[in-house]
Every structure is written in structure tokens, then in C-alpha cells.
Design a protein around this motif. Sequence first.
Motif, PDB file in Angstrom:
ATOM      1  N   ARG A   5       4.195   6.734  -0.559  1.00  0.00           N
ATOM      2  CA  ARG A   5       3.121   7.923  -0.462  1.00  0.00           C
ATOM      3  C   ARG A   5       3.829   9.185  -0.656  1.00  0.00           C
ATOM      4  O   ARG A   5       4.842   9.512   0.093  1.00  0.00           O
ATOM      5  N   SER A   6       3.526  10.107  -1.359  1.00  0.00           N
ATOM      6  CA  SER A   6       3.953  11.443  -1.695  1.00  0.00           C
ATOM      7  C   SER A   6       5.502  11.415  -2.174  1.00  0.00           C
ATOM      8  O   SER A   6       6.037  12.458  -2.437  1.00  0.00           O
ATOM      9  N   SER A  21       4.015   8.194  -7.706  1.00  0.00           N
ATOM     10  CA  SER A  21       2.277   8.025  -7.938  1.00  0.00           C
ATOM     11  C   SER A  21       2.329   7.196  -9.198  1.00  0.00           C
ATOM     12  O   SER A  21       3.425   6.883  -9.882  1.00  0.00           O
ATOM     13  N   SER A  51       1.010  -1.347  -0.052  1.00  0.00           N
ATOM     14  CA  SER A  51       0.146   0.119   0.028  1.00  0.00           C
ATOM     15  C   SER A  51       0.873   1.363  -0.214  1.00  0.00           C
ATOM     16  O   SER A  51       2.228   1.028   0.371  1.00  0.00           O
ATOM     17  N   PRO A  52       0.268   2.278  -0.193  1.00  0.00           N
ATOM     18  CA  PRO A  52       1.136   3.831  -0.049  1.00  0.00           C
ATOM     19  C   PRO A  52       1.896   3.939   1.093  1.00  0.00           C
ATOM     20  O   PRO A  52       2.786   4.743   1.275  1.00  0.00           O
ATOM     21  N   ASP A  53       1.545   3.495   2.055  1.00  0.00           N
ATOM     22  CA  ASP A  53       2.043   3.525   3.455  1.00  0.00           C
ATOM     23  C   ASP A  53       2.768   2.557   4.072  1.00  0.00           C
ATOM     24  O   ASP A  53       3.221   2.445   5.049  1.00  0.00           O
TER      25      ASP A  53
END
Length: 105
Positions: free
Chosen positions: A88-89, A92, A60-62
Motif C-alpha cells: 500500500r502506497s 499501484s 491485499s495492499p496491507d
Amino acid sequence: MKAAFDFTLLARSILAGGAFLFGTGSNAEEITLCRPYEEVYFSCQIDEKILSVCACGNVSPDNGYVQYRFGKSDKVELEYPEKSYPPRSRFSISDIWGGTWPSRI
């Protein structure tokens, strides 16, 4: 002083390498800067250097991390991000469909 990261060069390199990688049916051994325990998202050779996008535990993004690496097999010249942070950030995902490319890159 750190140089600014050129995402345009990264995008062009990935596109060029992806066209080469996915356009062949080769079963040759993969050339990569990824470590044995990492998943290879993308890797290609550009002249005498290697461009790789590697991941580990990226569910997941985290969670986990994704890293872009560029250099030679014995010396990585650029690693982004420098530490193994969740994506994340930092990264993308963009879908390419219908023959169009997002203009925000």
C-alpha cells in the motif's frame, strides 16, 4: 544521499519486458532476482542485467510485500522498497485496456 527512483524507467522496462515475455511461447528457465519462496510477478533480462518484480504473501495492499529489483544475479543494484513492507502506497495497479495508457505515469 539517495538518488530519486525513476518510475518512468521502471514503467518502460516493464512494458518492454512484458511485450517480450508474453509475446513468446518459450518454456525456458526463468531468469529472475526473486528468491525461491517468492512469487515472480515479472522478470526479464536487459543486456547483462535482470529486472524483477517479486512478491510474498501479497493477498491485499496491507499484507505481504512486493519489491522491484534490478541488477545482476550475484549483486542487486537497486531494490525498492529497501525493506519488505506491504505494498500500500508503494505500488499501484493500473489497467490497460482499449489501447490506451494512463497519462499519470
